[in-house]
Structure formats: structure tokens, C-alpha cells
Scaffold this motif. Structure first.
Motif, short mmCIF file in Angstrom:
data_model
loop_
_atom_site.label_atom_id
_atom_site.label_comp_id
_atom_site.label_asym_id
_atom_site.label_seq_id
_atom_site.Cartn_x
_atom_site.Cartn_y
_atom_site.Cartn_z
N SER A 1 0.80 -1.22 0.00
CA SER A 1 0.00 0.00 0.00
C SER A 1 0.83 1.27 0.00
CB SER A 1 -0.93 0.03 1.21
OG SER A 1 -1.68 1.22 1.21
N SER B 1 -1.36 -6.54 1.43
CA SER B 1 -1.81 -5.74 0.28
C SER B 1 -3.27 -5.34 0.42
CB SER B 1 -1.65 -6.56 -1.00
OG SER B 1 -2.10 -5.82 -2.13
N PRO B 2 -3.58 -4.15 -0.09
CA PRO B 2 -4.98 -3.84 -0.30
C PRO B 2 -5.46 -4.66 -1.50
CG PRO B 2 -3.62 -2.07 -1.18
CD PRO B 2 -2.70 -3.05 -0.50
#
Length: 186
Positions: free
Chosen positions: A18, A92-93
């Protein structure tokens, strides 16, 4: 710390994707890291969005010469830790139903160390998304399963958090689960 606990201390590499230093995945990564460090593990954190990492171009120079075309970028900071790690944590997004490009660029560059990375590691995936349905994480989870299967890494956990556009949307349970995942990693 007892001698038998010391045997379980691990070198963990956490790779985040991110670009939001105080976003949902950053908060989850912080909690995981706190749990892992409280368990006595060493954590090296590589925030990919704030590093200079070129995407792999599939030129095979690393195969022919042993040196990546992009040897001067920030993968040189990550690689020694990556090779020495007992566990790799991917954070992670969820963007468009999978992990984001910043994290994927780092994973694609594993190719330069492919044989050295095979076997003997544990892996964890942590994702967060604004979507309200967990189905949005399925492609990222499957990529993680395929990658860890290929590399013969042990899957040590997946944490997907939904309905979290910002860090303020995270529930206490989400943060507790991230902490526990780090604390219980063996």
C-alpha cells in the motif's frame, strides 16, 4: 525466554504494497509485526510502494548472467533478507480483485532468485478491502496459493478483512487477528 522458545525465533520478511502509510493494510501490518516481535521473531519490513522497484521485463538476463537487469534498484535491499528469511508475509490492499501492483512487482522479481527461494519457508497473506463481500479477495488468495505451491512454501495463514475503506473502519477483531497471526507464527 526459555531455550526451547528461542529455537522457534524466526527471521520474517514483511512485504507491504500500500501507498497509504496509515491505511488499513498498514494498521494490519503493524499489528502483525507487533505480534511477531512479541513472540521473539525478527521482522524486516519492506514497504514496496515507497521503494524503487522496477517490474520484471522477462529478459532472462538473471538466468544468463546471475545479475538482474535492474540490479541498482531497491530489490538489492530486500534480496539478502528474502533469501535468509524463514517466513515471508505479503500485505496488500485488494485492488480490482487481487493484490496491488506494487506488491506484485516485487513478487515478479523473485524470478531472479527462483531456485534459491524454493522450499523451506512459510508464507502469510494479509489483505484488506472496502468491498463487503469476501469473494473480492478470492483471486489474490488463489495467486497466493499457486505461488506458495510453486515455491514449495508452507501456507501459514491468510487474513482477509472486508468493509474497511480506511484504518478507522477496522474492527478490534481484525487487529486482534493480525496480532495473533504474527504472535502464533512458528
Amino acid at each position: 525466554m526459555a531455550a526451547n522458545e528461542e529455537e522457534h525465533n524466526m527471521k520474517i520478511v514483511m512485504i507491504t504494497g500500500s501507498a497509504h502509510r496509515h491505511g488499513t493494510t498498514a494498521a494490519l501490518a503493524d499489528k502483525f509485526q507487533q505480534g511477531a516481535q512479541d513472540a521473539g521473531h525478527e521482522v524486516y519490513r519492506f514497504d514496496a510502494a515507497f521503494q524503487d522497484v522496477h517490474p520484471c521485463i522477462g529478459c532472462d538476463k538473471c538466468r544468463r548472467t546471475g545479475i538482474c537487469t535492474f540490479e541498482a534498484d531497491d530489490m538489492k535491499l530486500l534480496n539478502p533478507h528474502l533469501l535468509a528469511a524463514d517466513a515471508i508475509v505479503f500485505v496488500s490492499p485488494v485492488y480490482y480483485f487481487t493484490i496491488n501492483a506494487q506488491l506484485k512487482a516485487v513478487i515478479d522479481r523473485f524470478y531472479a532468485n527462483n531456485e534459491a527461494l524454493m522450499g523451506g519457508k512459510k508464507a502469510v497473506l494479509i489483505t484488506a478491502m472496502a468491498d463487503t463481500e469476501m469473494d473480492s479477495a478470492l483471486a489474490g488468495n488463489e495467486m497466493f496459493r499457486q505461488m506458495t505451491g510453486y515455491l514449495a512454501w508452507e501456507k501459514a495463514g491468510i487474513l482477509n478483512v472486508c468493509s474497511a475503506s480506511t484504518a478507522a473502519d477496522l474492527r478490534e477483531d481484525d487487529l486482534t487477528r493480525a496480532y495473533a497471526l504474527g504472535r502464533e507464527l512458528r
